[in-house]
Design an enzyme around this catalytic site. Sequence first.
Site, PDB file in Angstrom:
ATOM      1  CE  LYS A   1      24.425 -53.297 -46.537  1.00  0.00           C
ATOM      2  NZ  LYS A   1      25.807 -53.753 -46.562  1.00  0.00           N
TER       3      LYS A   1
ATOM      4  CG  ASP B   1      28.562 -55.959 -41.679  1.00  0.00           C
ATOM      5  OD1 ASP B   1      27.323 -56.039 -41.623  1.00  0.00           O
ATOM      6  OD2 ASP B   1      29.179 -55.544 -42.677  1.00  0.00           O
TER       7      ASP B   1
ATOM      8  CD  GLN C   1      28.428 -53.490 -48.929  1.00  0.00           C
ATOM      9  OE1 GLN C   1      28.034 -52.741 -48.038  1.00  0.00           O
ATOM     10  NE2 GLN C   1      27.794 -54.594 -49.251  1.00  0.00           N
TER      11      GLN C   1
END
Length: 288
Positions: free
Chosen positions: A50, A117, A94
């Site tokens: 990322k 997300d 994460q």
Amino acid sequence: MSTLILDGKAVRDARFTELKARIQALIKPPILAIVQVGDREDTNAYIKAKITFGEKLGVVVKHIKLDEKISQHELVAKVRECNEDENIKGIIIQLPLPIAIDQDAAIEAILPAKDVDGLTAFNVKQWLEGREEAVLPATTRGVKELLEHYKIELFGKHAVIVGRSMLVGKPLAALCLNENAFVTVCHSKTADLVSQTKTADVLIVAAGKPRLIGAGHVQKGTTVIDVGINTVIGEKLEDEIPEKKLVGDVDFEAVKDIVSAITPVPGGVGPMTVLALFENLADLCVKG
Ligand code: NAD
């Protein structure tokens, strides 16, 4: 007819310039905060991917790496700091988090407007309802865009999803439903997986089980989307040093000559997921 390989890497590369232009057009380079708890090897690799992609786009990626033993309270405080920083436009926690931490409570600490997300309750409701403005979880958006690119329709089709996680399986099922597919969701307690996967027009597999789907699970004409990313080690007996290899949840070699279209691993859904994450960020920058 030969099988169509759904090349996520090529689609990502083709869309890169347009996305970069969107990011460059913003008044300030946006900051994406990635909050990591602990030091898992697979998580480190995902975050590295990322960061590398984000930097190529001109996004500042702020990697906040916290000790594995951090308390729930301290983690939430860190997330709130990110909420308050107006230069931070997107926040990722994460996953997975250590078991001592309440994952849902940590995610709920993210402001929906920075939830890149799409996992806060507000955003979950939006994508369940199929709203146009919903922030789709990146893998789901990546799969959607890959299917659109290759003009593979979900409308009226039988979509079979293997996996029901909040991060992948459930949002994919919602996507298929909202696109007017008839949807079957399979999971670890599904007694006869083959009888379900064999009837799929579009089979999406996100089980985290290397090569779970073999030749006997598919029928002619199916589109297979393999979300799985698994590391297998030392499969070849002749190797002196055991070799690490990435494989999907689908046995690509066994299945590829039966079905009509399939994603490879690596190079299929993975690159589309990273692209979609930064597309989500660009959307949030415009909305915010
Ligand atoms: P998870 O472990 O949270 O969920 C796995 C799901 O698969 C569960 O719902 C479980 O019931 C189901 N399952 C497990 N074994 C099964 C079996 N034998 N038969 C049927 N169903 C079974 O995993 P996740 O976070 O949803 O991720 C799934 C996979 O996707 C993993 O390999 C992960 O690494 C990968 N992944 C890839 C991307 C990408 O960008 N390509 C993104 C996220 C996750």
